[in-house]
Design a protein around this motif. Structure first.
Motif, PDB file in Angstrom:
ATOM      1  N   TYR A  88      39.077  36.065  38.669  1.00 34.74           N
ATOM      2  CA  TYR A  88      39.111  36.254  40.119  1.00 34.74           C
ATOM      3  C   TYR A  88      37.854  35.728  40.788  1.00 34.74           C
ATOM      4  O   TYR A  88      37.846  35.424  41.975  1.00 34.74           O
TER       5      TYR A  88
ATOM      6  N   MET B  66      40.980  29.787  48.665  1.00 34.37           N
ATOM      7  CA  MET B  66      40.154  29.455  47.500  1.00 34.37           C
ATOM      8  C   MET B  66      39.513  30.706  46.910  1.00 34.37           C
ATOM      9  O   MET B  66      39.617  30.981  45.706  1.00 34.37           O
ATOM     10  N   VAL B  67      38.815  31.424  47.758  1.00 40.60           N
ATOM     11  CA  VAL B  67      38.073  32.593  47.285  1.00 40.60           C
ATOM     12  C   VAL B  67      39.039  33.670  46.778  1.00 40.60           C
ATOM     13  O   VAL B  67      38.762  34.359  45.800  1.00 40.60           O
TER      14      VAL B  67
ATOM     15  N   SER C 127      36.399  32.936  39.783  1.00 37.59           N
ATOM     16  CA  SER C 127      36.557  31.486  39.810  1.00 37.59           C
ATOM     17  C   SER C 127      37.705  31.114  40.756  1.00 37.59           C
ATOM     18  O   SER C 127      38.129  31.936  41.571  1.00 37.59           O
TER      19      SER C 127
ATOM     20  N   SER D  75      41.873  33.132  45.400  1.00 39.10           N
ATOM     21  CA  SER D  75      42.660  32.686  44.240  1.00 39.10           C
ATOM     22  C   SER D  75      41.998  33.078  42.922  1.00 39.10           C
ATOM     23  O   SER D  75      40.820  33.369  42.856  1.00 39.10           O
TER      24      SER D  75
HETATM   25 NA    NA Z   1      38.414  33.507  43.421  1.00 39.76          NA
END
Ligand code: NA
Ligand SMILES: Nc1ncnc2c1ncn2[C@@H]1O[C@H](COP(=O)(O)O)[C@@H](O)[C@H]1O
Ligand SMILES: Nc1ncnc2c1ncn2[C@@H]1O[C@H](COP(=O)(O)O)[C@@H](O)[C@H]1O
Ligand SMILES: Nc1ncnc2c1ncn2[C@@H]1O[C@H](COP(=O)(O)O)[C@@H](O)[C@H]1O
Ligand code: NA
Ligand code: NA
Lengths: 106, 320, 320, 106, 320, 106
Positions: free
Chosen positions: B103, B262-263, B105, B265
């Protein structure tokens, strides 16, 4: 002229490619052959899902080296990784091709 | 919500669903693994290339804030994930840390899907985002591994090598560098291959990903409801915070939404490889199932439209 | 030289460099061999197709001189390479002959890269060059094999079969024939696949070639400095002569430069296969390392811009 | 009903595909199986570099034929080509499937 | 006939011929099977997508007649094929039934080639044809298997599952559904990948198919002249009837010609897989050789132009 | 600690993938490895033509299970399908990895 040697076959996740090659080298392997394989085993995870297919190593070694390598594979990787390995007796000619340090019986 | 349907009824999302159906009805459809790998090389390199061109046109000063924010969130999200996984998810330390690394990454495909969704909704975005993607990929994994307190020199180092020289980061950073060095004019010469067909390739790629995710979904039963809840909550939580911060530091609304995606994902390419090496005793049945079977489809279907809506609302809020 | 930087900072050349870096930092990046083979089929067929269309629009009379020149140089360059390899390179007869076969034949990728560089520099070229490429590929290999005086009927015949029915010549000649038969209008229907994305595919192809070349470069140490010098000198020498001759017989400046790059290049697909069959005792560590590890990067980075410059200078010289 | 036969495995550069198939046929093989393999060995050249991956032949033969084929492979190709080969004893059923001229022991 | 040459001299047909030549001169050309599979996935999905968009713009009422006709012909052609195979072809019941299943089903590549030929000839067509293709694929196989009277529950069910969940139908129907759901505007976003390069990919695909067909052609000797005659007669017979019926129920001339090519074609992907499972004792040397080695090239070269000509003639006949 | 087991290798058309996996499971296999292979055999049809390459199954089993599986493969598939199969004796460590019901000899 036929010399009995051992063929060590290891099937493992692609992740362990480098460590396996190194392990084989340490046990005196002068070479190895890799084929890509799919597979199912006792672990739920199919390696293929996220990192490409399994790798199937074949390596001709002296019987003692093969046994030792098999032991090391089993001790180091069987618990946490998807690995399987077995040893077969085979015959080769000109076994000099396979002797880096251990199999001078040709 | 209209935006939601709008997002769901798209070739890319439907291809993902088609892939899942293929597995459910046990079709013999199979994307050869060489094709799958070829597509991921193409997608990562192309995204880098596009980003590199944008980067070459962005003044460095404009990058400072976004980069700082990315690093900060890259360090906070794994901690937050670790906390929730231990407290609410009842996971052991190693499994919680492994999941936290995922989480922390980022998933490049979620990022790409967000870009496409934003493009479709027509709101403005920022060109430098792919650079942030590359930056975001690493810290989460490091912190995740540290959380497991298994930082035996060897494993950790090997795992980091794996991440940094791993093909996903390598291709994206390589593409970035080439795009930045060549600039728009020269990249135009390869645009008919790397830019125009991009979304179509993504479509086929998601067909395969749908098949992979479907086999993960089957494992959900053994994963437990609490973890599934977290697999939906964490991306929404992290993503909403990131979207808000993005708007706050001045990103375009579309850019903030993509940043949120992004964050929010969870990685399922770089992180699993690293975790598998450094924490082999952690269970892939947990971290892979969550990231690929729960969080990815969640973001693809629900998360991205939410972040877009949120970014638009927040962006317009202070204007009047 | 501005032209040099201009040539070096291009997606195609940088992708090659990126491939080399991938090997040096030991990234796990790998282009699946099916993809690599697919790309080479695509590139060779496409180059043939494009050439065939150009050929169908070129009057036969215009082809006589270029064809004659190509045959002449195809016979002279292996002799020259053999001489230098024995005299300066101190190679034994078999190894020198094997290497001569490579320098007598031609590298299709160098040819393609030269075409792209010329297109970028904006000077006029000739459409019939792919036909010359096909013609140039064979005689060098024959003469190289003859030089080894190992022309035992069997080996030689087998090797020639291999070259002529080998996929690289087959695809290119097949593409030429189809292009010539169909003409521009009909080839246009497949242009969005074979023409527009061509350079982008080339880019990915060079990524792979960079990786292969990097592992060759590692072997340079054992190859010896003298051979490395020849690996740079021979392409420059052969290429400059060919460029000059090209201008002399009336090729467009761009055409002459591409022709120079062709003649200067060393084969690393057709020739190795043939040599391996006919001269198995020759050392691939020498001929492959030279052609792929030295001469190809030399032409890609330095050779092609030189030939362009030279062709331009010579073309303009007599004008005033 | 199980009959002992020999399995000859040959790993070689792609280049030798046709000659190997022919060699196996000459020794009475009724078929063969080819998988693509990567590999490293004593020679510097990795075949993959320039001509696609190695080929791994498997062929079930009578023990005598396998030995003879192994000898021929060794004599003709070991010196100049990247080749390795070994023989394993295996059991099959209905060995008629493998007998073109030599193994009538079913 | 001008239309015939026009059809034969096209990149797609010539690529098929080139593939056959590759086998005849024993070139080492080989399309990696991953690439071949990737291309078939691409082609089937793309054809579905395009058809889906067309379907979304066709009123349902317009579909009733064509669908009914397709079903009727899908049931009649296997019966006709079975009759001819037993009577004129002198085949045993099982082999005749197996072959009937192939002629009752349909070849997607023939369909695609017909579409391209019609597009080239400029006559109007119908967008809903891919939907008919999906419908036509199944009944012929069922009836073929029933004709063998080997409908042991197991085998038949397994074979049907194979056909319906088989990747060729699955991808086409999936593409259809996605295309219909998304509509033109959204499919446009993936058009540079799925629509524009389509014909070029088809060209490479036929290169491979030519190689496969060539190895089938070698088996013709053992197949016997009577069967070869049927392999040409049946597609012409079925196709002409279907073209006429198509015109009769009001299809556009191009649509009727394509419909004729579909009905006249013999399956060589879905049917062989199903037959191999349900009738393993039938000889692939017969049904594959006929469908791929005789009927496919016949349709590609002679059949399609005939159906186009016929459709044009019939369409114009009643007008004056 | 080395335990003798049997390695059953089956080469077959891609079509038989599911039935083969099921057959192996029925005989107590805990896993299997699949590689893609090309091949030629006694039948004219090369599987590759129309349905992708052959599949090469490898499965470690107890000797009795391997024999029984080999028999079943031969009886059910040899006549109408392109199939070939053989059994090799191999050694493994920690044979528990392979025992679902039959091989408790570790
Ligand atoms: Na993330
Ligand atoms: N009994 C078996 N016979 C052959 N291969 C096996 C067997 N069990 C496992 N494998 C292979 O070994 C890999 C790892 O197995 P596992 O660690 O049991 O998941 C699998 O993906 C298969 O390729
Ligand atoms: N000891 C070995 N065990 C298994 N495969 C080997 C071994 N040595 C060489 N090989 C294989 O044989 C090929 C040729 O070996 P070489 O002729 O020694 O370069 C290599 O590419 C490997 O695939
Ligand atoms: N003697 C053999 N040795 C090794 N593999 C064989 C042999 N015969 C047949 N095969 C393999 O088994 C498949 C089916 O053989 P068949 O049923 O004889 O056509 C072939 O495609 C080959 O891959
Ligand atoms: Na040359
Ligand atoms: Na039909």
């Amino acid at each position: 002229m036929k010399v009995p040697l051992s063929l060590l076959t290891i099937v493992t996740e692609g992740l362990l490619k480098e460590p396996m090659i190194e392990l084989l080298r340490r046990h005196g392997a002068t070479g190895h052959t890799i084929t890509r394989a799919d597979g199912e085993g006792s672990r739920g995870v199919r390696a293929k899902d996220w990192e490409g297919p399994n790798l199937r190593f074949e390596c001709i070694l002296s019987p003692e080296a093969a046994d030792a390598a098999l032991d090391e594979v089993s001790e180091r990787y069987f618990e946490n990784y998807s690995v399987i390995a077995w040893v077969t007796e085979v015959k080769v000619v000109r076994s000099t091709k396979f002797s880096s340090k251990d199999s001078a019986e040709s | 919500m209209d935006l939601l349907t709008q997002n769901l009824i798209s070739p890319v999302v439907l291809a993902f669903v088609l892939g899942m159906i293929a597995r459910w009805i046990r079709s013999d459809l199979e994307i050869p693994s060489a094709i799958y790998q070829g597509m991921s090389i193409y997608l990562l390199f192309a995204i880098g290339l596009k980003g590199g061109v944008a980067l070459s046109e962005t003044p460095a000063s404009e990058l400072v804030l976004p980069l700082g924010l990315t690093l900060a969130l890259g360090c906070l999200t794994p901690l937050s994930a670790f906390f929730f996984m231990r407290w609410f998810g009842k996971l052991g330390k190693v499994d919680a840390a492994a999941t936290a690394a995922h989480y922390g990454s980022v998933s490049a495909v979620t990022f790409i899907a967000a870009i496409e969704a934003v493009k479709l909704s027509g709101i403005p975005s920022n060109g430098y985002l792919p650079a942030l993607l590359a930056v975001l990929e690493v810290p989460g994994i490091i912190i995740g591994l540290l959380l497991a307190q298994k930082s035996q020199a060897g494993g950790m180092k090997h795992a980091l090598r794996e991440v940094v020289t791993g093909k996903s980061i390598f291709l994206m950073v390589g593409g970035l560098a080439i795009g930045a060095a060549c600039g728009q004019a020269k990249v135009d010469s390869v645009a008919p291959f790397f830019i125009a067909p991009f979304k179509g390739v993504l479509c086929l790629f998601l067909l395969e990903l749908g098949m992979v995710a479907a086999s993960r979904v089957r494992d959900l039963r053994s994963t437990g409801l609490r973890l599934v809840i977290l697999g939906c909550f964490l991306p929404a939580f992290h993503g909403a915070i990131a979207t808000a911060c993005g708007v706050w530091i001045g990103m375009a609304p579309g850019g903030a939404a993509i940043f949120g995606a992004m964050v929010g994902s969870a990685s399922y390419i770089a992180a699993p490889a690293a975790v598998r090496i450094a924490l082999p005793e952690a269970s892939p049945g947990i971290y892979l199932t969550l990231s690929l079977g729960v969080t990815f489809p969640f973001n693809l279907s629900v998360g991205i439209p939410i972040f877009i809506k949120l970014a638009e609302t927040l962006s317009h809020a202070p204007t009047p």
